[in-house]
Design a protein around this motif. Sequence first.
Motif, PDB file in Angstrom:
ATOM      1  N   ASP A   1       0.860  -1.162   0.000  1.00 15.87           N
ATOM      2  CA  ASP A   1       0.000   0.000   0.000  1.00 15.87           C
ATOM      3  C   ASP A   1       0.913   1.234   0.000  1.00 15.87           C
ATOM      4  O   ASP A   1       1.774   1.360   0.864  1.00 15.87           O
ATOM      5  CB  ASP A   1      -0.909  -0.035   1.225  1.00 15.87           C
ATOM      6  CG  ASP A   1      -2.132   0.860   1.098  1.00 15.87           C
ATOM      7  OD1 ASP A   1      -2.326   1.460   0.025  1.00 15.87           O
ATOM      8  OD2 ASP A   1      -2.889   0.943   2.066  1.00 15.87           O
ATOM      9  N   VAL A   2       0.716   2.120  -0.948  1.00 18.98           N
ATOM     10  CA  VAL A   2       1.569   3.285  -1.123  1.00 18.98           C
ATOM     11  C   VAL A   2       0.912   4.515  -0.512  1.00 18.98           C
ATOM     12  O   VAL A   2      -0.285   4.729  -0.680  1.00 18.98           O
ATOM     13  CB  VAL A   2       1.824   3.550  -2.627  1.00 18.98           C
ATOM     14  CG1 VAL A   2       2.747   4.728  -2.835  1.00 18.98           C
ATOM     15  CG2 VAL A   2       2.373   2.318  -3.300  1.00 18.98           C
ATOM     16  N   SER A   3       1.713   5.331   0.184  1.00 19.92           N
ATOM     17  CA  SER A   3       1.173   6.584   0.705  1.00 19.92           C
ATOM     18  C   SER A   3       0.866   7.516  -0.459  1.00 19.92           C
ATOM     19  O   SER A   3       1.539   7.491  -1.483  1.00 19.92           O
ATOM     20  CB  SER A   3       2.168   7.243   1.670  1.00 19.92           C
ATOM     21  OG  SER A   3       3.354   7.597   0.982  1.00 19.92           O
ATOM     22  N   GLY A   4      -0.164   8.320  -0.283  1.00 20.43           N
ATOM     23  CA  GLY A   4      -0.524   9.275  -1.322  1.00 20.43           C
ATOM     24  C   GLY A   4      -1.406   8.672  -2.395  1.00 20.43           C
ATOM     25  O   GLY A   4      -1.855   7.532  -2.298  1.00 20.43           O
ATOM     26  N   LYS A   5      -1.629   9.459  -3.418  1.00 22.73           N
ATOM     27  CA  LYS A   5      -2.502   9.041  -4.515  1.00 22.73           C
ATOM     28  C   LYS A   5      -1.941   9.567  -5.834  1.00 22.73           C
ATOM     29  O   LYS A   5      -1.019  10.362  -5.862  1.00 22.73           O
ATOM     30  CB  LYS A   5      -3.912   9.599  -4.300  1.00 22.73           C
ATOM     31  CG  LYS A   5      -4.577   9.093  -3.030  1.00 22.73           C
ATOM     32  CD  LYS A   5      -6.033   9.461  -3.003  1.00 22.73           C
ATOM     33  CE  LYS A   5      -6.762   9.053  -1.770  1.00 22.73           C
ATOM     34  NZ  LYS A   5      -6.422   7.820  -1.144  1.00 22.73           N
ATOM     35  N   GLY A   6      -2.506   9.105  -6.917  1.00 23.34           N
ATOM     36  CA  GLY A   6      -2.183   9.647  -8.228  1.00 23.34           C
ATOM     37  C   GLY A   6      -0.888   9.132  -8.824  1.00 23.34           C
ATOM     38  O   GLY A   6      -0.389   8.059  -8.494  1.00 23.34           O
ATOM     39  N   ILE A   7      -0.337   9.950  -9.710  1.00 27.77           N
ATOM     40  CA  ILE A   7       0.840   9.570 -10.490  1.00 27.77           C
ATOM     41  C   ILE A   7       2.043   9.310  -9.598  1.00 27.77           C
ATOM     42  O   ILE A   7       2.802   8.362  -9.828  1.00 27.77           O
ATOM     43  CB  ILE A   7       1.163  10.657 -11.540  1.00 27.77           C
ATOM     44  CG1 ILE A   7       0.041  10.692 -12.576  1.00 27.77           C
ATOM     45  CG2 ILE A   7       2.509  10.413 -12.199  1.00 27.77           C
ATOM     46  CD1 ILE A   7       0.138  11.816 -13.576  1.00 27.77           C
ATOM     47  N   LYS A   8       2.227  10.133  -8.581  1.00 24.87           N
ATOM     48  CA  LYS A   8       3.369   9.963  -7.678  1.00 24.87           C
ATOM     49  C   LYS A   8       3.315   8.598  -6.991  1.00 24.87           C
ATOM     50  O   LYS A   8       4.312   7.875  -6.944  1.00 24.87           O
ATOM     51  CB  LYS A   8       3.362  11.087  -6.641  1.00 24.87           C
ATOM     52  CG  LYS A   8       4.587  11.175  -5.802  1.00 24.87           C
ATOM     53  CD  LYS A   8       4.422  12.387  -4.882  1.00 24.87           C
ATOM     54  CE  LYS A   8       5.660  12.744  -4.164  1.00 24.87           C
ATOM     55  NZ  LYS A   8       5.466  13.885  -3.264  1.00 24.87           N
ATOM     56  N   ALA A   9       2.157   8.223  -6.467  1.00 25.96           N
ATOM     57  CA  ALA A   9       1.997   6.928  -5.807  1.00 25.96           C
ATOM     58  C   ALA A   9       2.217   5.788  -6.801  1.00 25.96           C
ATOM     59  O   ALA A   9       2.862   4.784  -6.485  1.00 25.96           O
ATOM     60  CB  ALA A   9       0.627   6.825  -5.159  1.00 25.96           C
ATOM     61  N   ALA A  10       1.697   5.947  -8.012  1.00 27.68           N
ATOM     62  CA  ALA A  10       1.879   4.917  -9.046  1.00 27.68           C
ATOM     63  C   ALA A  10       3.361   4.776  -9.407  1.00 27.68           C
ATOM     64  O   ALA A  10       3.856   3.659  -9.593  1.00 27.68           O
ATOM     65  CB  ALA A  10       1.060   5.270 -10.284  1.00 27.68           C
ATOM     66  N   PHE A  11       4.055   5.885  -9.467  1.00 27.15           N
ATOM     67  CA  PHE A  11       5.492   5.845  -9.749  1.00 27.15           C
ATOM     68  C   PHE A  11       6.234   5.103  -8.652  1.00 27.15           C
ATOM     69  O   PHE A  11       7.096   4.262  -8.925  1.00 27.15           O
ATOM     70  CB  PHE A  11       6.058   7.267  -9.902  1.00 27.15           C
ATOM     71  CG  PHE A  11       7.555   7.286 -10.001  1.00 27.15           C
ATOM     72  CD1 PHE A  11       8.189   6.913 -11.177  1.00 27.15           C
ATOM     73  CD2 PHE A  11       8.332   7.661  -8.911  1.00 27.15           C
ATOM     74  CE1 PHE A  11       9.571   6.912 -11.265  1.00 27.15           C
ATOM     75  CE2 PHE A  11       9.710   7.666  -8.987  1.00 27.15           C
ATOM     76  CZ  PHE A  11      10.334   7.286 -10.166  1.00 27.15           C
ATOM     77  N   TYR A  12       5.912   5.410  -7.383  1.00 30.06           N
ATOM     78  CA  TYR A  12       6.588   4.745  -6.265  1.00 30.06           C
ATOM     79  C   TYR A  12       6.295   3.246  -6.258  1.00 30.06           C
ATOM     80  O   TYR A  12       7.167   2.432  -5.957  1.00 30.06           O
ATOM     81  CB  TYR A  12       6.197   5.374  -4.936  1.00 30.06           C
ATOM     82  CG  TYR A  12       6.785   6.752  -4.730  1.00 30.06           C
ATOM     83  CD1 TYR A  12       7.970   7.132  -5.333  1.00 30.06           C
ATOM     84  CD2 TYR A  12       6.152   7.679  -3.923  1.00 30.06           C
ATOM     85  CE1 TYR A  12       8.512   8.394  -5.156  1.00 30.06           C
ATOM     86  CE2 TYR A  12       6.689   8.942  -3.734  1.00 30.06           C
ATOM     87  CZ  TYR A  12       7.866   9.294  -4.349  1.00 30.06           C
ATOM     88  OH  TYR A  12       8.408  10.535  -4.157  1.00 30.06           O
ATOM     89  N   MET A  13       5.072   2.867  -6.610  1.00 31.63           N
ATOM     90  CA  MET A  13       4.735   1.445  -6.664  1.00 31.63           C
ATOM     91  C   MET A  13       5.538   0.754  -7.765  1.00 31.63           C
ATOM     92  O   MET A  13       6.074  -0.338  -7.570  1.00 31.63           O
ATOM     93  CB  MET A  13       3.238   1.257  -6.898  1.00 31.63           C
ATOM     94  CG  MET A  13       2.823  -0.205  -6.975  1.00 31.63           C
ATOM     95  SD  MET A  13       3.229  -1.185  -5.509  1.00 31.63           S
ATOM     96  CE  MET A  13       1.984  -0.611  -4.391  1.00 31.63           C
ATOM     97  N   THR A  14       5.652   1.393  -8.908  1.00 30.94           N
ATOM     98  CA  THR A  14       6.436   0.829 -10.011  1.00 30.94           C
ATOM     99  C   THR A  14       7.901   0.713  -9.621  1.00 30.94           C
ATOM    100  O   THR A  14       8.557  -0.297  -9.905  1.00 30.94           O
ATOM    101  CB  THR A  14       6.272   1.698 -11.280  1.00 30.94           C
ATOM    102  OG1 THR A  14       4.881   1.774 -11.596  1.00 30.94           O
ATOM    103  CG2 THR A  14       7.045   1.133 -12.447  1.00 30.94           C
TER     104      THR A  14
END
Length: 187
Positions: free
Chosen positions: A1-14
């Motif tokens: 589960d990544v903190s935050g939302k949107g593109i930044k969170a998707a980038f961190y997950m990737t």
Amino acid sequence: DVSGKGIKAAFYMTLIKGILKTQSQTNLSPSIILGKANKIFYELVEKGNFISIIYGIFDLKNKTFTYANAGHNPLIFRKHLNNNIIYDKNEGIALGLVDEETFNNNIKDKYIKFDQGDLFIFYTDGIIEAMNKNKEEYGEKRFIKIIDENSNNCSKEILNNIIRDVKTFIGKASQHDDITLLVIKIL
């Protein structure tokens, strides 16, 4: 589960998926792999961002699951033989929150021996913290109850029935967090 939302969170997950994929080739224990992932993530991202995760390895030959929990919701393991539920206590710290030494001092490998019919449930807090229009949370008790009621079903039916139950509970209230669920039933 990544903190935050949107593109930044998707980038961190990737980013973390790539780090874990690389580290998983080393055949190290889950706690060591998460320690290495934390070191890289902590050094690369701005402070205050974090990822909670359970990283584990299923050994089908020896019927064991070895895992480490880095700040994620507890793993739920339901033993088919006696209907006992093991609710893993979270002892680790999420990736990206602390330096390498502090992280490594707070994470450890755990082991579960499994048999046919046993269930593993992995989930994000969007399930247990889902709220209805009265601001009541779905909660852990309701979650465990629906797991128990469906334990004889296949994993896909268990998953679908849990999601259906959560959505029925929420009703017309807006969903405030993502809902992620993984159900593994040992055959």
